[in-house]
Design a protein around this motif. Sequence first.
Motif, PDB file in Angstrom:
ATOM      1  N   LEU A 580     -49.997   1.748 -61.642  1.00  0.00           N
ATOM      2  CA  LEU A 580     -50.214   1.764 -63.089  1.00  0.00           C
ATOM      3  C   LEU A 580     -50.996   3.000 -63.514  1.00  0.00           C
ATOM      4  O   LEU A 580     -50.716   3.622 -64.542  1.00  0.00           O
ATOM      5  CB  LEU A 580     -50.961   0.500 -63.521  1.00  0.00           C
ATOM      6  N   SER A 583     -48.716   6.269 -62.930  1.00  0.00           N
ATOM      7  CA  SER A 583     -47.592   6.348 -63.871  1.00  0.00           C
ATOM      8  C   SER A 583     -48.010   6.140 -65.317  1.00  0.00           C
ATOM      9  O   SER A 583     -47.174   6.193 -66.211  1.00  0.00           O
ATOM     10  CB  SER A 583     -46.533   5.304 -63.491  1.00  0.00           C
ATOM     11  N   ARG A 584     -49.324   5.851 -65.531  1.00  0.00           N
ATOM     12  CA  ARG A 584     -49.847   5.656 -66.892  1.00  0.00           C
ATOM     13  C   ARG A 584     -49.053   4.563 -67.623  1.00  0.00           C
ATOM     14  O   ARG A 584     -48.554   4.737 -68.723  1.00  0.00           O
ATOM     15  CB  ARG A 584     -49.825   6.955 -67.699  1.00  0.00           C
ATOM     16  N   ILE A 585     -48.936   3.423 -66.929  1.00  0.00           N
ATOM     17  CA  ILE A 585     -48.210   2.268 -67.463  1.00  0.00           C
ATOM     18  C   ILE A 585     -49.205   1.135 -67.702  1.00  0.00           C
ATOM     19  O   ILE A 585     -50.136   0.935 -66.924  1.00  0.00           O
ATOM     20  CB  ILE A 585     -47.095   1.819 -66.491  1.00  0.00           C
ATOM     21  N   TRP A 586     -49.017   0.364 -68.791  1.00  0.00           N
ATOM     22  CA  TRP A 586     -49.839  -0.777 -69.132  1.00  0.00           C
ATOM     23  C   TRP A 586     -48.971  -2.038 -69.149  1.00  0.00           C
ATOM     24  O   TRP A 586     -47.803  -2.004 -69.566  1.00  0.00           O
ATOM     25  CB  TRP A 586     -50.514  -0.610 -70.489  1.00  0.00           C
ATOM     26  N   TYR A 601     -54.415  -2.621 -67.973  1.00  0.00           N
ATOM     27  CA  TYR A 601     -54.131  -1.417 -67.213  1.00  0.00           C
ATOM     28  C   TYR A 601     -54.761  -1.458 -65.822  1.00  0.00           C
ATOM     29  O   TYR A 601     -54.631  -0.526 -65.045  1.00  0.00           O
ATOM     30  CB  TYR A 601     -54.637  -0.181 -67.954  1.00  0.00           C
ATOM     31  N   ARG A 682     -45.868   2.688 -71.679  1.00  0.00           N
ATOM     32  CA  ARG A 682     -46.163   3.912 -70.939  1.00  0.00           C
ATOM     33  C   ARG A 682     -46.304   5.082 -71.898  1.00  0.00           C
ATOM     34  O   ARG A 682     -45.725   5.081 -72.994  1.00  0.00           O
ATOM     35  CB  ARG A 682     -45.083   4.211 -69.902  1.00  0.00           C
ATOM     36  N   ASP A 683     -47.077   6.053 -71.460  1.00  0.00           N
ATOM     37  CA  ASP A 683     -47.344   7.248 -72.250  1.00  0.00           C
ATOM     38  C   ASP A 683     -46.175   8.224 -72.069  1.00  0.00           C
ATOM     39  O   ASP A 683     -45.928   8.732 -70.982  1.00  0.00           O
ATOM     40  CB  ASP A 683     -48.652   7.890 -71.785  1.00  0.00           C
TER      41      ASP A 683
END
Length: 936
Positions: A580, A583-586, A601, A682-683
């Motif tokens: 997470l 990959s900057r995933i929430w 997160y 995700r960003d």
Amino acid sequence: MYKSILLPCVIFFISLLPAKATGQGQQEAKYTIKSPLVYEDIWDLPPYTFLNKDGEPMGYNIDLIKIILKRLDIPYIIKLRSTSEAYNDLKEGKSDLMLGMRTKYHSQFGKYGNSVVALFTHGVAHPKKEPVDINSLEDLKGHKVIMQNNSVSHRIVMEAGLEDCAVPHHDIENAIIKAAAKDSGQVLWNSLSLKFTLRRNNLDNFTITPIVMPNGEYHFMSNDEDLLRRVDSVYEAMVYDEELQPIRNKWFYPEEQSTGIPSFVWYIAWALGIVAVLLLVYNRIYHYRMGKIKRISNIQSKRLALYLHSGKIQIWTYDVDRDVFATFTNDGDKDEEYNRLSFSVFFNEEDYNKIYAAIEDIKTGNEDVRPVLVRCHKPGTPDNEHYFYVKISVFQREGNSPSLLLGTQQNVNAEQERHINMQNLLLRNDVVFNSLKMDMAYFDSNGILTDINDSTCETFKITDKQMFLDRKIPLTFIPAYAEIDIYNMSSFHASLIVKGNRGMANADNVFGIIPEKVEYYEHMLTPIFNSEHGLTGILFIGRDITSQVRSIRNEQKNEKYIIDQTKRRNEYIKNINNALEVSRIWLISYYPKTKIMEVMYNLDEPPMRLSQIKCAMLTDECDKHRVASLINKMDKCMTDRFDIKLKTVFHDKEGKDIYLQFNGISIQDENGNVDHYFGLGRDVSMIEETDRLLKQEMDKAREAETVKTAFMKNISYEVRTPLNSVVGFAEMFNIEHSKEDEEVFMSEIRNNSSALLKLINDILFLSKLDANMVEITKSPTDFACEFMAYCITGWSHELKDGVEMIVDSPYEQLVVDIDSNHVGQVIEMLATNSAHFTSSGMLRGRYGYYHGNLEICLEDTGAGIEKKNLDTMFNNMNVAENMDQSAIRLRMQICKKLVEKMGGSMDVDSEQGKGVTVWIRIPCEATVVKKKDIRI
């Protein structure tokens, strides 16, 4: 006046000793500082701050901030500064707090509070004998109005293009006094400041007319957001309690006092004197009686305090009409008042509901007294609870309805704990004695078996108890006890592993063969002695522990399994968290029932909970309708998947917008209904930025290709036209013609050759600009001396007879850091265009330096430009209709691109038949600014 005292930047220090500030129910946390907080007041903002006879600063702002900081228990220092010094000190951290105007050009110095402390409204001060017709900003045209230099009013007027109407002054109070002395002139400024200045200087011949202009707002300013929130909180409380009006009346609306005393007042005074004597006598009698009552009350209060202290009793009251709780000290004095919500923080939530239910029953008349057992705690420590016995009763009535309820609560924590411990002990004993099933047998003093219980019969499959006892089996017949001396034995305890040793016992032994299901057996022998220490019997106690042993082994096995699974789970969670984070995933969950969105997160941390309003606030304005639509669909429990990309209000370190991509599905319960929604966020800001740059580069490439094609088309047309003229007139020499015509042919050839040369030079210079081959070199230049020469040079090329040239130069000296050659080239080209198309009227040039920009305006009364040609003036893809249009278009393009290369901007406005106006704005730094003296 007082202001002259302030010009040397008087600094006055005030330090206060710390004082306690309490709120409802608990003491507020102090503002932690290493040194006294620095507050700066701006002496040239309304109202003027001045010093009293003791040398202390006075003014509305000073009085207000003193009250606020004293309430916050913050030592402070007050400094009086000019506007620019105050803002710079705040930006550099030399001061902590100030009052400032909320504008875009002040935002760089600090953050603003939410409270609007004062409004900057506008008014025009003028002689009473000369009414003015200025009611709005547009009405200023045709007037000359005195203004504070660089003030909010001055900036608004300048931005509206009415700088010719402004007469700026650095000392506005002195300007008002001079205007009042002459009994003429008009002054535009803050309405309250005008009123304050007129009243303080007794300028009775002047009055104030309001003018409709954009208002300004004064806010608290600081770089400490926590301090701003606390100051705002105190200020809002003062507004709510109406504590500001006396301060405002003191500085802005002082009451008028009558100076004449009528003669009949003295008769009234004599009558009032007699009444005063009577009241004095009555007052003495009243005070004597009140003193007696007070002494009795003090004795009763001491008794009550002794009773409350000895009985560990606390009392509180509930005002039915006001819906307010009040607590009292152990001395019986009123302590604090609380609303329903703040009072509930002292109790367990469930128990507080019991209290309020009891209050509701008493209010409705169902009961007069209600006892309740509750749990109390100090705010913020819910784990440290104590038990209190609360008794609620009617204390006062109004008619048949109770108006005041009395609550007495006694600490019964020790008794309650003893009661709970006793209940737990009884419960444990009950569990032990009711759950254990023991095998028991009794041997007499000779070691002969005389009795067994039913549990023993059940364990060892003894069907006939009496027949078994009739065998008179001795203890030593049991193989485990064969070697025991029963007369000298002590307590004996052993565990028997039966599994694998079934042949150890036979039918002739005491208890027969142990059943197959028994694998582990625990037993104990205890001798029983009389008072002379003689053996009276032996007690056998045993039990089947097979299930316990298996349970312990299963527990050990399960424990090992749980430990292994926990390690695997922790490793799994760690891998998910790393994935997470990288990959900057929430992980996102939305629950329609509670209207709450949870964002996670990190699986090791609690989720962030967001309401629907918070979700909308974090979304950019352009996407809020899409967020509202998505939330509406999820609230209706639609089973559709969702995939949405949103622009947020956040920015990265480089100031770029942050975009988030959300994908989700609905999660259904066992009945097929939507329980919640789960998704990933995700960003995608980097992807969005890459797409934007790619599209931008593609657009640039297409535009460059289009411009290149159009440019080549224009060059061929614009060069071919004068070249054809030269070739055509040259060929005229080869045909039959008169001698007089040769002069005409030569003149046309010269004119077209000159035009062709200028056109080629302009095209080449424009190409250099497009190829970024023109360098901008800045140097200090006295623009006040150069501007007129630039204008005259450009106009003189094609000046027509009767056309007036006007150059407005408001500066004696203006030294700015610019590229004088290219700025002069732009002005000369624009001036040449104006002169070429102006056959009557005037040509005018003016300039000024405002807010870090050199602003230039060139206007004429010539033929003007048609609307359709004005819209395509800077478009390379349009072909000019004639040579004049071609020359104008090339020069305008050169000027615009040159100005933009210098970091500025150029705007053109024109109407056919009414001339052309060109505005140029070039950012630069001024080192010397000296304006011409403008007399009133």
